[in-house]
Write a protein that holds these residues in place. Structure first.
Motif, PDB file in Angstrom:
ATOM      1  N   VAL A   1     -17.073  -3.140 -13.387  1.00 22.23           N
ATOM      2  CA  VAL A   1     -15.935  -3.561 -14.207  1.00 22.23           C
ATOM      3  C   VAL A   1     -14.864  -2.483 -14.105  1.00 22.23           C
ATOM      4  O   VAL A   1     -15.167  -1.286 -14.129  1.00 22.23           O
ATOM      5  CB  VAL A   1     -16.358  -3.711 -15.686  1.00 22.23           C
ATOM      6  N   GLY A   2     -13.601  -2.885 -13.972  1.00 24.30           N
ATOM      7  CA  GLY A   2     -12.563  -1.859 -13.936  1.00 24.30           C
ATOM      8  C   GLY A   2     -11.278  -2.273 -13.266  1.00 24.30           C
ATOM      9  O   GLY A   2     -11.062  -3.450 -12.940  1.00 24.30           O
ATOM     10  N   LEU A   3     -10.429  -1.285 -13.081  1.00 25.19           N
ATOM     11  CA  LEU A   3      -9.113  -1.494 -12.487  1.00 25.19           C
ATOM     12  C   LEU A   3      -9.147  -1.194 -10.992  1.00 25.19           C
ATOM     13  O   LEU A   3      -9.562  -0.117 -10.578  1.00 25.19           O
ATOM     14  CB  LEU A   3      -8.083  -0.586 -13.171  1.00 25.19           C
ATOM     15  N   TYR A   4      -8.726  -2.172 -10.213  1.00 24.24           N
ATOM     16  CA  TYR A   4      -8.648  -2.046  -8.764  1.00 24.24           C
ATOM     17  C   TYR A   4      -7.193  -2.215  -8.336  1.00 24.24           C
ATOM     18  O   TYR A   4      -6.337  -2.616  -9.124  1.00 24.24           O
ATOM     19  CB  TYR A   4      -9.507  -3.123  -8.079  1.00 24.24           C
ATOM     20  N   ARG A   5      -6.943  -1.937  -7.066  1.00 25.89           N
ATOM     21  CA  ARG A   5      -5.627  -2.266  -6.532  1.00 25.89           C
ATOM     22  C   ARG A   5      -5.736  -2.585  -5.046  1.00 25.89           C
ATOM     23  O   ARG A   5      -6.603  -2.073  -4.334  1.00 25.89           O
ATOM     24  CB  ARG A   5      -4.628  -1.129  -6.754  1.00 25.89           C
ATOM     25  N   ILE A   6      -4.860  -3.491  -4.636  1.00 23.05           N
ATOM     26  CA  ILE A   6      -4.701  -3.809  -3.223  1.00 23.05           C
ATOM     27  C   ILE A   6      -3.510  -3.000  -2.737  1.00 23.05           C
ATOM     28  O   ILE A   6      -2.399  -3.144  -3.258  1.00 23.05           O
ATOM     29  CB  ILE A   6      -4.412  -5.304  -3.002  1.00 23.05           C
ATOM     30  N   GLY A   7      -3.743  -2.127  -1.780  1.00 24.69           N
ATOM     31  CA  GLY A   7      -2.637  -1.389  -1.192  1.00 24.69           C
ATOM     32  C   GLY A   7      -2.212  -2.115   0.072  1.00 24.69           C
ATOM     33  O   GLY A   7      -3.051  -2.610   0.820  1.00 24.69           O
ATOM     34  N   PHE A   8      -0.915  -2.216   0.306  1.00 28.23           N
ATOM     35  CA  PHE A   8      -0.494  -2.832   1.561  1.00 28.23           C
ATOM     36  C   PHE A   8       0.739  -2.138   2.126  1.00 28.23           C
ATOM     37  O   PHE A   8       1.571  -1.595   1.422  1.00 28.23           O
ATOM     38  CB  PHE A   8      -0.258  -4.343   1.410  1.00 28.23           C
ATOM     39  N   THR A   9       0.790  -2.137   3.440  1.00 31.36           N
ATOM     40  CA  THR A   9       1.895  -1.532   4.173  1.00 31.36           C
ATOM     41  C   THR A   9       1.969  -2.248   5.519  1.00 31.36           C
ATOM     42  O   THR A   9       1.366  -3.316   5.698  1.00 31.36           O
ATOM     43  CB  THR A   9       1.685  -0.012   4.337  1.00 31.36           C
ATOM     44  N   THR A  10       2.704  -1.682   6.464  1.00 33.64           N
ATOM     45  CA  THR A  10       2.718  -2.229   7.817  1.00 33.64           C
ATOM     46  C   THR A  10       2.105  -1.198   8.750  1.00 33.64           C
ATOM     47  O   THR A  10       2.399  -0.008   8.647  1.00 33.64           O
ATOM     48  CB  THR A  10       4.145  -2.600   8.270  1.00 33.64           C
ATOM     49  N   TYR A  11       1.203  -1.651   9.600  1.00 30.24           N
ATOM     50  CA  TYR A  11       0.520  -0.713  10.490  1.00 30.24           C
ATOM     51  C   TYR A  11       1.457  -0.202  11.586  1.00 30.24           C
ATOM     52  O   TYR A  11       1.433   0.963  11.946  1.00 30.24           O
ATOM     53  CB  TYR A  11      -0.696  -1.395  11.122  1.00 30.24           C
ATOM     54  N   LYS A  12       2.290  -1.116  12.090  1.00 25.78           N
ATOM     55  CA  LYS A  12       3.234  -0.732  13.132  1.00 25.78           C
ATOM     56  C   LYS A  12       4.439  -0.042  12.510  1.00 25.78           C
ATOM     57  O   LYS A  12       4.617  -0.008  11.296  1.00 25.78           O
ATOM     58  CB  LYS A  12       3.694  -1.975  13.905  1.00 25.78           C
ATOM     59  N   LYS A  13       5.308   0.492  13.354  1.00 26.70           N
ATOM     60  CA  LYS A  13       6.537   1.100  12.863  1.00 26.70           C
ATOM     61  C   LYS A  13       7.436   0.007  12.282  1.00 26.70           C
ATOM     62  O   LYS A  13       7.431  -1.128  12.725  1.00 26.70           O
ATOM     63  CB  LYS A  13       7.273   1.821  13.995  1.00 26.70           C
ATOM     64  N   GLY A  14       8.221   0.384  11.311  1.00 25.05           N
ATOM     65  CA  GLY A  14       9.108  -0.598  10.691  1.00 25.05           C
ATOM     66  C   GLY A  14       8.921  -0.659   9.191  1.00 25.05           C
ATOM     67  O   GLY A  14       8.087   0.045   8.628  1.00 25.05           O
ATOM     68  N   GLU A  15       9.691  -1.521   8.556  1.00 24.97           N
ATOM     69  CA  GLU A  15       9.662  -1.648   7.103  1.00 24.97           C
ATOM     70  C   GLU A  15       8.802  -2.831   6.668  1.00 24.97           C
ATOM     71  O   GLU A  15       8.612  -3.795   7.412  1.00 24.97           O
ATOM     72  CB  GLU A  15      11.086  -1.838   6.566  1.00 24.97           C
ATOM     73  N   VAL A  16       8.292  -2.734   5.455  1.00 29.69           N
ATOM     74  CA  VAL A  16       7.619  -3.860   4.819  1.00 29.69           C
ATOM     75  C   VAL A  16       8.713  -4.722   4.208  1.00 29.69           C
ATOM     76  O   VAL A  16       9.414  -4.288   3.297  1.00 29.69           O
ATOM     77  CB  VAL A  16       6.638  -3.380   3.728  1.00 29.69           C
ATOM     78  N   ASN A  17       8.871  -5.931   4.718  1.00 33.27           N
ATOM     79  CA  ASN A  17       9.975  -6.773   4.264  1.00 33.27           C
ATOM     80  C   ASN A  17       9.605  -8.242   4.459  1.00 33.27           C
ATOM     81  O   ASN A  17       9.431  -8.691   5.590  1.00 33.27           O
ATOM     82  CB  ASN A  17      11.250  -6.454   5.055  1.00 33.27           C
ATOM     83  N   GLY A  18       9.449  -8.968   3.355  1.00 33.47           N
ATOM     84  CA  GLY A  18       9.169 -10.393   3.464  1.00 33.47           C
ATOM     85  C   GLY A  18       8.270 -10.917   2.365  1.00 33.47           C
ATOM     86  O   GLY A  18       7.760 -10.170   1.533  1.00 33.47           O
ATOM     87  N   THR A  19       8.074 -12.232   2.366  1.00 33.49           N
ATOM     88  CA  THR A  19       7.180 -12.872   1.395  1.00 33.49           C
ATOM     89  C   THR A  19       5.729 -12.655   1.825  1.00 33.49           C
ATOM     90  O   THR A  19       5.436 -12.456   3.000  1.00 33.49           O
ATOM     91  CB  THR A  19       7.448 -14.385   1.297  1.00 33.49           C
ATOM     92  N   PHE A  20       4.829 -12.700   0.851  1.00 34.14           N
ATOM     93  CA  PHE A  20       3.413 -12.542   1.179  1.00 34.14           C
ATOM     94  C   PHE A  20       2.536 -13.270   0.166  1.00 34.14           C
ATOM     95  O   PHE A  20       2.923 -13.491  -0.989  1.00 34.14           O
ATOM     96  CB  PHE A  20       3.021 -11.060   1.227  1.00 34.14           C
ATOM     97  N   LEU A  21       1.362 -13.642   0.636  1.00 31.37           N
ATOM     98  CA  LEU A  21       0.310 -14.186  -0.213  1.00 31.37           C
ATOM     99  C   LEU A  21      -0.822 -13.180  -0.215  1.00 31.37           C
ATOM    100  O   LEU A  21      -1.292 -12.762   0.846  1.00 31.37           O
ATOM    101  CB  LEU A  21      -0.201 -15.519   0.338  1.00 31.37           C
TER     102      LEU A  21
END
Length: 227
Positions: A182-202
């Motif tokens: 039981v507890g607090l988790y988080r999903i971390g996300f980024t982009t593996y390749k070079k560039g910015e994280v930009n856009g919609t996501f599910l």
């Protein structure tokens, strides 16, 4: 006349195919496999919680390992034998029932921007709701349980590349750092390749057992409202 009709039918067929591909997201299967005839399938997760969001450059939560990371916080109220996480960008015309929609997603749902997803599943040492706060989260100890870059189980992006992500993590009984408590988790996300994280996501978090009360939110303030 026949030529015109054939052209129109071909155009409709292409449009239908594109639309179908845009919404083709398979059921989220667990690590448990079952043989049905000549095929072996992954048994679908019982519990799936979905979050629709939009990420933009400059709104990252942390720079870690020279990458701009964004976080989605997840409260898990019961012990789980396994957790699955998957992320797809862009959302496009994919329809997800019961998904939590962020305000930024609502404003940018029609965006064609997307990014090469890279995800992590992290668990904190916060195991009580009353310990959840901005200060508490910053001071918490976070353990990375699993990560994934590209998954062949996920739909391909508009570029034709298989850059969407999926991971499964089984609880390790008897190990305080690796057990799914039981507890607090988080999903971390980024982009593996070079560039910015930009856009919609599910983003989806899933379990092979029913866990009533799972809450997903982009910020701690939003998370606390849902608890």
């Amino acid at each position: 006349m026949k030529t015109k009709i054939l052209i129109l039918l071909s155009a409709f067929a292409v449009l239908f195919a594109v639309d179908a591909n845009a919404q083709k997201l398979k059921k989220f299967g667990s690590s448990v496999e079952k043989k049905i005839g000549p095929k072996t399938i992954k048994v679908p997760y019982t519990e799936v919680v979905s979050y629709l969001g939009y990420a933009a450059p400059g709104n990252e939560d942390e720079v870690k390992d020279n990458k701009k990371f964004y976080y989605i916080y997840v409260w898990v109220p019961l012990v789980a034998p396994e957790l699955g996480v998957r992320m797809m960008s862009p959302v496009g015309k994919t329809k997800i029932k019961g998904a939590t929609k962020s305000a930024s997603y609502e404003e940018n749902a029609g965006s064609s921007d997307y990014f090469d997803t890279y995800i992590t599943l992290e668990r904190s040492d916060i195991v009580s709701k009353d310990k959840i706060s901005e200060e508490g989260v910053k001071a918490a100890n976070w353990t990375t349980l699993e990560r994934n870059d590209d998954s062949s189980e996920m739909p391909k992006q508009p570029s034709g590349r298989g850059y969407n992500s999926l991971l499964r993590y089984k609880s390790v009984a008897g190990d305080p750092l690796k057990a799914l408590t039981v507890g607090l988790y988080r999903i971390g996300f980024t982009t593996y390749k070079k560039g910015e994280v930009n856009g919609t996501f599910l983003a989806q978090v899933a379990a092979p057992v029913k866990i009533p009360g799972v809450v997903m939110a982009k910020t701690i303030e939003e998370l606390k409202k849902g608890l």
